[in-house]
Design a protein around this motif. Structure first.
Motif, mmCIF file in Angstrom:
data_model
loop_
_atom_site.group_PDB
_atom_site.id
_atom_site.type_symbol
_atom_site.label_atom_id
_atom_site.label_comp_id
_atom_site.label_asym_id
_atom_site.label_seq_id
_atom_site.Cartn_x
_atom_site.Cartn_y
_atom_site.Cartn_z
ATOM 1 N N THR A 34 0.826 -1.205 0.000
ATOM 2 C CA THR A 34 0.000 0.000 0.000
ATOM 3 C C THR A 34 0.860 1.254 0.000
ATOM 4 O OG1 THR A 34 -0.146 0.180 2.400
ATOM 5 C CG2 THR A 34 -1.835 -1.129 1.302
ATOM 6 N N THR A 35 0.279 2.309 -0.511
ATOM 7 C CA THR A 35 0.855 3.648 -0.417
ATOM 8 C C THR A 35 -0.267 4.560 0.052
ATOM 9 O OG1 THR A 35 2.381 3.258 -2.246
ATOM 10 C CG2 THR A 35 1.951 5.551 -1.659
ATOM 11 N N THR A 36 -0.026 5.257 1.157
ATOM 12 C CA THR A 36 -0.985 6.231 1.663
ATOM 13 C C THR A 36 -0.326 7.600 1.605
ATOM 14 O OG1 THR A 36 -2.019 4.612 3.123
ATOM 15 C CG2 THR A 36 -2.414 6.931 3.622
ATOM 16 N N VAL A 37 -0.985 8.527 0.925
ATOM 17 C CA VAL A 37 -0.488 9.899 0.794
ATOM 18 C C VAL A 37 -1.448 10.805 1.558
ATOM 19 C CG1 VAL A 37 0.113 11.775 -0.778
ATOM 20 C CG2 VAL A 37 0.446 9.390 -1.485
ATOM 21 N N THR A 38 -0.917 11.518 2.544
ATOM 22 C CA THR A 38 -1.703 12.471 3.321
ATOM 23 C C THR A 38 -1.251 13.872 2.937
ATOM 24 O OG1 THR A 38 -1.803 10.900 5.150
ATOM 25 C CG2 THR A 38 -2.376 13.186 5.650
ATOM 26 N N THR A 39 -2.200 14.707 2.549
ATOM 27 C CA THR A 39 -1.910 16.078 2.147
ATOM 28 C C THR A 39 -2.520 17.027 3.159
ATOM 29 O OG1 THR A 39 -2.058 15.379 -0.151
ATOM 30 C CG2 THR A 39 -2.111 17.734 0.264
ATOM 31 N N SER A 40 -1.736 18.010 3.584
ATOM 32 C CA SER A 40 -2.232 19.068 4.465
ATOM 33 C C SER A 40 -2.049 20.392 3.753
ATOM 34 C CB SER A 40 -1.440 19.095 5.774
ATOM 35 O OG SER A 40 -1.561 17.883 6.457
ATOM 36 N N THR A 58 -8.138 -1.693 1.311
ATOM 37 C CA THR A 58 -9.261 -0.994 0.698
ATOM 38 C C THR A 58 -8.749 0.342 0.178
ATOM 39 O OG1 THR A 58 -10.798 -1.997 2.262
ATOM 40 C CG2 THR A 58 -11.561 -0.029 1.086
ATOM 41 N N GLU A 59 -8.870 0.554 -1.122
ATOM 42 C CA GLU A 59 -8.457 1.830 -1.694
ATOM 43 C C GLU A 59 -9.476 2.895 -1.322
ATOM 44 O OE1 GLU A 59 -7.672 1.620 -5.871
ATOM 45 O OE2 GLU A 59 -5.844 0.460 -5.540
ATOM 46 N N CYS A 84 -3.671 0.390 -3.375
ATOM 47 C CA CYS A 84 -3.257 -0.986 -3.121
ATOM 48 C C CYS A 84 -2.765 -1.618 -4.417
ATOM 49 C CB CYS A 84 -4.440 -1.821 -2.626
ATOM 50 S SG CYS A 84 -5.427 -1.045 -1.332
ATOM 51 N N CYS A 85 -1.806 -2.525 -4.289
ATOM 52 C CA CYS A 85 -1.356 -3.295 -5.450
ATOM 53 C C CYS A 85 -0.880 -4.656 -4.969
ATOM 54 C CB CYS A 85 -0.278 -2.547 -6.232
ATOM 55 S SG CYS A 85 1.155 -2.032 -5.287
ATOM 56 N N GLU A 86 -0.820 -5.629 -5.884
ATOM 57 C CA GLU A 86 -0.596 -7.017 -5.475
ATOM 58 C C GLU A 86 0.693 -7.655 -5.976
ATOM 59 O OE1 GLU A 86 -4.264 -9.539 -5.365
ATOM 60 O OE2 GLU A 86 -5.023 -7.906 -6.640
#
Length: 126
Positions: free
Chosen positions: A49-55, A74-75, A89-91
């Protein structure tokens, strides 16, 4: 020569199915360049997974990246108006190389990253 390439392709596909999943991993990093640590996932993990949080917005925006291995994924994309959180998400092994979907990666950078990944895996002695 075609036989050699076919054999290499088959062996890479087989290696990917036999071995555990590999993902890039980082926590709370401001840049994708700091997210190039490769880790071998647990046997129960099925996704990178990659989670990008923008502020903030526009020129005042700041980004934080998190990458890891997970058993389920869960995307999502949530925009609060003051920032956003996006999870992809990727597999497949090392598929979470990009820091954001909006970032365009040139073919040369992608090829270099793939080559570096293979060199790291083979040098670490699988």
């Amino acid at each position: 020569m075609k036989t050699l390439w076919a054999a290499l392709l088959v062996s890479l596909v087989c290696i990917g199915k036999v071995d555990s999943l590999w993902c890039y991993r980082c926590e709370d990093e401001p840049s994708n360049w700091n997210c190039m640590k490769m880790v071998k996932c647990a046997e129960t993990d099925r996704y990178c997974t990659t989670t990008v949080t923008t502020s903030g917005r526009d020129s005042n925006a700041s980004y934080r990246l998190n990458k890891k291995c997970v058993p389920t994924c869960t995307e999502n994309f949530i925009d609060t108006g003051r920032g956003s959180v996006s999870t992809k998400c990727c597999e497949s092994s090392l598929c979470n190389i990009s820091g954001a979907n909006s970032v365009k990666i040139s073919s040369a950078v992608m090829a270099l990253g793939t080559l570096a990944s293979f060199l790291y895996i083979f040098r670490s002695g699988l």
